[in-house]
Design an enzyme around this catalytic site. Structure first.
Site, PDB file in Angstrom:
ATOM      1  CG  HIS A   1      -3.426  -5.175   3.085  1.00 11.71           C
ATOM      2  ND1 HIS A   1      -2.946  -4.347   2.087  1.00 11.71           N
ATOM      3  CD2 HIS A   1      -3.799  -6.316   2.463  1.00 11.71           C
ATOM      4  CE1 HIS A   1      -3.026  -4.971   0.921  1.00 11.71           C
ATOM      5  NE2 HIS A   1      -3.544  -6.169   1.119  1.00 11.71           N
TER       6      HIS A   1
ATOM      7  CG  ASP B   1      -1.589  -1.381   1.355  1.00 13.09           C
ATOM      8  OD1 ASP B   1      -2.278  -1.782   0.409  1.00 13.09           O
ATOM      9  OD2 ASP B   1      -1.379  -2.072   2.373  1.00 13.09           O
TER      10      ASP B   1
HETATM   11  P1  NAD Z   1      -1.921 -18.443  -3.995  1.00 16.48           P
HETATM   12  O1  NAD Z   1      -3.267 -19.067  -3.776  1.00 16.48           O
HETATM   13  O2  NAD Z   1      -1.329 -18.379  -5.362  1.00 16.48           O
HETATM   14  O3  NAD Z   1      -0.859 -19.184  -3.074  1.00 16.48           O
HETATM   15  C1  NAD Z   1      -1.093 -19.467  -1.754  1.00 16.48           C
HETATM   16  C2  NAD Z   1      -0.353 -20.752  -1.434  1.00 16.48           C
HETATM   17  O4  NAD Z   1      -0.480 -20.974  -0.046  1.00 16.48           O
HETATM   18  C3  NAD Z   1      -0.935 -21.975  -2.155  1.00 16.48           C
HETATM   19  O5  NAD Z   1       0.095 -22.654  -2.844  1.00 16.48           O
HETATM   20  C4  NAD Z   1      -1.525 -22.818  -1.012  1.00 16.48           C
HETATM   21  O6  NAD Z   1      -1.386 -24.212  -1.256  1.00 16.48           O
HETATM   22  C5  NAD Z   1      -0.674 -22.354   0.172  1.00 16.48           C
HETATM   23  N1  NAD Z   1      -1.291 -22.487   1.474  1.00 16.48           N
HETATM   24  C6  NAD Z   1      -2.581 -22.268   1.840  1.00 16.48           C
HETATM   25  N2  NAD Z   1      -2.750 -22.521   3.136  1.00 16.48           N
HETATM   26  C7  NAD Z   1      -1.548 -22.878   3.615  1.00 16.48           C
HETATM   27  C8  NAD Z   1      -1.080 -23.277   4.892  1.00 16.48           C
HETATM   28  N3  NAD Z   1      -1.917 -23.371   5.925  1.00 16.48           N
HETATM   29  N4  NAD Z   1       0.225 -23.579   5.050  1.00 16.48           N
HETATM   30  C9  NAD Z   1       1.075 -23.515   3.993  1.00 16.48           C
HETATM   31  N5  NAD Z   1       0.693 -23.175   2.750  1.00 16.48           N
HETATM   32  C10 NAD Z   1      -0.608 -22.860   2.578  1.00 16.48           C
HETATM   33  O7  NAD Z   1      -2.017 -17.013  -3.323  1.00 16.48           O
HETATM   34  P2  NAD Z   1      -1.007 -15.783  -3.481  1.00 16.48           P
HETATM   35  O8  NAD Z   1      -1.419 -14.984  -4.645  1.00 16.48           O
HETATM   36  O9  NAD Z   1       0.373 -16.264  -3.359  1.00 16.48           O
HETATM   37  O10 NAD Z   1      -1.435 -14.925  -2.198  1.00 16.48           O
HETATM   38  C11 NAD Z   1      -1.187 -15.401  -0.889  1.00 16.48           C
HETATM   39  C12 NAD Z   1      -1.884 -14.514   0.130  1.00 16.48           C
HETATM   40  O11 NAD Z   1      -1.338 -13.204   0.098  1.00 16.48           O
HETATM   41  C13 NAD Z   1      -3.385 -14.350  -0.086  1.00 16.48           C
HETATM   42  O12 NAD Z   1      -4.010 -14.392   1.189  1.00 16.48           O
HETATM   43  C14 NAD Z   1      -3.503 -12.951  -0.665  1.00 16.48           C
HETATM   44  O13 NAD Z   1      -4.777 -12.382  -0.412  1.00 16.48           O
HETATM   45  C15 NAD Z   1      -2.427 -12.266   0.127  1.00 16.48           C
HETATM   46  N6  NAD Z   1      -1.938 -10.982  -0.408  1.00 16.48           N
HETATM   47  C16 NAD Z   1      -1.613 -10.025   0.492  1.00 16.48           C
HETATM   48  C17 NAD Z   1      -1.120  -8.803   0.075  1.00 16.48           C
HETATM   49  C18 NAD Z   1      -0.749  -7.737   1.083  1.00 16.48           C
HETATM   50  O14 NAD Z   1      -0.401  -6.612   0.640  1.00 16.48           O
HETATM   51  N7  NAD Z   1      -0.762  -7.966   2.378  1.00 16.48           N
HETATM   52  C19 NAD Z   1      -0.969  -8.556  -1.296  1.00 16.48           C
HETATM   53  C20 NAD Z   1      -1.285  -9.556  -2.196  1.00 16.48           C
HETATM   54  C21 NAD Z   1      -1.782 -10.784  -1.746  1.00 16.48           C
HETATM   55  C1  LMR Z   2      -3.722  -6.645  -2.710  1.00 18.60           C
HETATM   56  O1  LMR Z   2      -3.723  -5.621  -2.014  1.00 18.60           O
HETATM   57  O2  LMR Z   2      -3.294  -6.658  -3.882  1.00 18.60           O
HETATM   58  C2  LMR Z   2      -4.275  -7.931  -2.149  1.00 18.60           C
HETATM   59  O3  LMR Z   2      -4.343  -7.863  -0.744  1.00 18.60           O
HETATM   60  C3  LMR Z   2      -5.606  -8.219  -2.758  1.00 18.60           C
HETATM   61  C4  LMR Z   2      -6.169  -9.562  -2.323  1.00 18.60           C
HETATM   62  O4  LMR Z   2      -7.376  -9.578  -1.961  1.00 18.60           O
HETATM   63  O5  LMR Z   2      -5.452 -10.565  -2.333  1.00 18.60           O
END
Ligand code: NAD
Ligand code: LMR
Length: 328
Positions: free
Chosen positions: A189, A161
């Site tokens: 967030h 962000d």
């Molecule tokens: P993704 O679904 O591509 O990958 C997530 C991985 O985590 C998968 O491979 C899944 O098998 C694994 N997983 C799920 N539960 C698990 C557990 N208990 N232990 C170990 N592994 C586990 O998702 P992504 O695109 O990599 O995103 C991951 C997370 O990050 C999501 O929650 C998304 O919303 C979040 N995210 C946060 C931000 C932020 O700014 N804070 C930004 C983008 C995404």
């Molecule tokens: C982002 O800010 O890009 C992510 O947290 C969005 C999402 O819901 O995974």
């Protein structure tokens, strides 16, 4: 040669993991002279473990000189064993018909177990960054589940962000992104976050004066930064991954190696300042030095800022009370 740093990453075979691991192994997070051992956690399901195996094969094929070892596992206590840094990326995504509350509860189970595992086996100085959503509350749950570790070790990612806000501001003000100082994104967030450039400068000039457009701030900038995650999902059909991995690297690099006096935004457990209830993990301005962060104190909060902060704090409190029964 320095002693390798043990970096645990959960959800290692996911989209963010795929953008993250190779950059950590090449030294972009901890420095070009710092060897690392990657300790990667994935779900036990065959598909997840096979994907993890493939990622590890690719890591091997890069022959990174700084990669001193890789462990792949479905056991959190193996992944977190002696971890110096833990990037908690894996989380349960929102499924069809799932309410935010359901998502919170599903993730609460994951982060309770992972907090307990960190408590049991990680280094006592472990630096924890929670990326998996809802990041602030997941970090709070992990922190509460790890009573033997210092609370200050648990942080949530608001750096994406912060970076999004920097980029929007640089474009509007016609300044270089790297010249902007004194920016913060307060709160959760989520779309309620409050990006705040009242005290930001670029090349010694006040951003407020360079932009000089309060309606742009309130009607364009703040909502655009808050809803950027949703806009990426709309455009890509997938949530942000490379920019999220980049933000995770920025967050840990600055925490470990220092921000050179610059403000950066981290979600950290509140000490009660700025009217944030104690313990709530909230985006605040920090500076970092010698592996520690310090919350910037005495930032003036005007009426509009108070209103914006109260909105995001109310959401954080609602999330916290939604999981309170799970935390004893
Ligand atoms: P993704 O679904 O591509 O990958 C997530 C991985 O985590 C998968 O491979 C899944 O098998 C694994 N997983 C799920 N539960 C698990 C557990 N208990 N232990 C170990 N592994 C586990 O998702 P992504 O695109 O990599 O995103 C991951 C997370 O990050 C999501 O929650 C998304 O919303 C979040 N995210 C946060 C931000 C932020 O700014 N804070 C930004 C983008 C995404
Ligand atoms: C982002 O800010 O890009 C992510 O947290 C969005 C999402 O819901 O995974």
């Amino acid at each position: 040669m320095k002693t390798p740093v043990r970096v645990a990453v959960t959800g290692a075979a996911g989209q963010i993991g795929y953008s993250l691991l190779f950059r950590i192994a090449s030294g972009e997070m901890l420095g070009k002279d710092q060897p690392v051992i990657l300790q990667l956690l994935e779900l036990p399901m065959e598909k997840a473990q096979a994907a993890l195996k493939g990622v590890i094969m690719e890591l091997e094929d890069c022959a990174f000189p700084l990669l001193a070892g890789v462990v792949g596992t479905d056991d959190a206590e193996v992944a977190f064993k002696d971890a110096d840094i833990a990037l908690l990326v894996g989380a349960r995504p929102r499924g069809p018909g799932m309410e935010r509350k359901d998502l919170l509860l599903e993730n609460a189970k994951i982060f309770t177990a992972q907090g307990a595992a960190l408590n049991k086996v990680a280094s006592r100085e472990v630096k924890v960054l929670v990326v998996g959503n809802p990041a602030n509350t997941n970090a709070y749950i992990a922190m509460k589940s790890a009573p033997d570790l210092p609370s200050k070790n648990f942080t949530a990612m608001l750096r994406l962000d912060h970076n999004r806000a920097l980029s929007q501001l640089a474009e509007k003000a016609g300044v270089a992104v790297g010249d902007i100082e004194g920016l913060v994104v307060w709160g959760n967030h989520s779309p309620t976050m409050y990006p705040d450039y009242r005290f930001a400068t670029a090349g010694g000039k006040k951003l407020k004066d360079l932009v000089n457009d309060e309606s742009w701030n309130r009607e364009t900038f703040i909502p655009k930064v808050g809803k950027r995650g949703a806009a990426i999902i709309e455009a890509r059909g997938l949530s942000s991954a490379a920019s999220a991995a980049n933000a995770a690297i920025d967050h840990i690099r600055d925490w470990a190696l220092g921000s050179n006096g610059k403000w950066v935004t981290m979600g950290v457990p509140s000490d009660g300042s700025y009217g944030v209830p104690e313990g709530v993990i909230c985006g605040v301005p920090v500076t970092t030095q010698n592996g520690e962060y310090t919350v910037v104190k005495d930032v003036e909060i005007d009426d509009y800022s108070r209103q914006m902060m109260d909105k995001t704090l109310a959401e954080l409190e609602e999330e916290r009370s939604g999981v309170a029964h799970l935390l004893g």
